[in-house]
Design an enzyme around this catalytic site. Structure first.
Site, short mmCIF file in Angstrom:
data_model
loop_
_atom_site.label_atom_id
_atom_site.label_comp_id
_atom_site.label_asym_id
_atom_site.label_seq_id
_atom_site.Cartn_x
_atom_site.Cartn_y
_atom_site.Cartn_z
N ARG A 175 0.83 -1.22 0.00
CA ARG A 175 0.00 0.00 0.00
C ARG A 175 0.86 1.26 0.00
O ARG A 175 0.50 2.27 0.59
CB ARG A 175 -0.98 0.00 1.19
N SER A 225 -11.17 -0.78 3.28
CA SER A 225 -10.38 -1.39 4.35
C SER A 225 -9.67 -0.30 5.14
O SER A 225 -8.95 0.52 4.59
CB SER A 225 -9.35 -2.35 3.74
N GLU A 295 -4.71 2.23 7.01
CA GLU A 295 -4.47 2.24 5.57
C GLU A 295 -5.15 3.44 4.94
O GLU A 295 -4.67 4.01 3.97
CB GLU A 295 -5.02 0.95 4.96
#
Length: 304
Positions: A175, A225, A295
């Site tokens: 990420r 998420s 995230e």
């Protein structure tokens, strides 16, 4: 912005769709977010460059919001220019390569690849967001990620110029990409795929979409998420073990369908999201000793 500068803005940026004091919750997946001073929708790179150079000339901050899927905009909004790429959404196929502008919908891009019997993009079939955001975050799922297929990307520098970055220079990680350090903005990206069987590609995309529908709370606004996957663990499992499924602050709660998601169930605010994220981090740490790392990106000003 004074009257004279406002007049100059209207003159220098004539023809560009710019909205003043525009509530960003109208555009975010979370349905939260205060106003942008100036919300701009450039139709092409020329208009984008004009906006950035005007902002730099007058020392006005600017940022690209992208598709606003994996982020939270605070309730106080964002000062300066917020640029959205909704109109920069072209997708082209050349042989085994797909090139897409930053505002192109990620799911739509996977469908174009499928239509041309090109395989390699199936993992992204149900991921919300834009091409620009996907490259910026190195989006991925089910064993695939952007780093596996990217050839190169054109980016906008802070000065308003455009340059090309090869995939090997993107410093991709989980990420992560180098763009999170440089502040440069994706304009377009080129992906290298492989020839495949149309029916098999379509079947795999449908299978992954079905899995997402079963597991993810798609019926509510959310930022996707919330936490990165901790080494050796799954964030959702740790949250479940801390008995936090359904835990709620204000109008935002930990999804009862998938504990890795937080959903806006009743006119929640960005503060509700931030408070719930902090609370979940603290309680998971207390229960398991693992510190969760968000995230989701959180941007903008807090409400005074």
């Amino acid at each position: 912005m004074g009257i004279n500068m406002l007049d100059e803005l209207k003159e220098d940026l004539v023809g560009i769709d710019i909205r003043f004091d525009e509530p960003l919750k109208r555009y975010t997946y979370t349905k939260v977010g205060g106003p942008a001073d100036y919300l701009a929708f450039p139709r092409n790179r020329y208009e984008l460059s004009r906006i950035v150079k005007f902002a730099n000339k007058h020392n006005i901050p600017w940022m690209v919001l992208g598709n606003a899927s994996n982020l939270i905009v605070r309730d106080g909004g964002i000062r300066g220019f917020v640029i959205m790429f909704d109109k920069l959404n072209g997708i082209a196929v050349n042989g085994y390569q797909v090139e897409a502008e930053a505002g192109a919908n990620l799911i739509a891009t996977t469908k174009v690849a499928c239509f041309h019997s090109l395989t390699g993009f199936e993992f992204a079939a149900g991921i919300p967001g834009s091409i620009g955001g996907a490259v910026f975050m190195n989006a991925g799922a089910y064993g695939g990620e952007i780093a596996h297929i990217l050839v190169s990307a054109q980016v906008l520098t802070k000065d308003g110029d455009i340059r090309t970055i090869d995939a090997r220079d993107m410093r991709f990680g989980y990420r992560r990409s180098v763009l999170q350090e440089t502040g440069e903005v994706i304009i377009s990206a080129k992906f290298n795929l492989k020839p495949g069987d149309y029916e098999q590609i379509k079947h795999e995309m449908n299978r992954l979409n079905h899995l997402r529908e079963l597991k993810q709370p798609l019926e509510y606004p959310s930022c996707g998420s919330v936490f990165k996957r901790p080494p050796g663990h799954f964030a959702g499992q740790l949250i479940m073990e801390a008995n936090l499924k359904g835990h709620r602050i204000g109008g935002v709660e930990v999804s009862t369908k998938h504990a890795g998601f937080m959903v806006n169930v009743d006119q929640g605010t960005a503060k509700d999201y931030e408070d719930l994220i902090a609370d979940v981090i603290a309680k998971v740490k207390e229960n398991s000793g693992v510190t969760l790392e968000p995230e989701v990106r959180i941007i903008g000003d807090k409400l005074n």
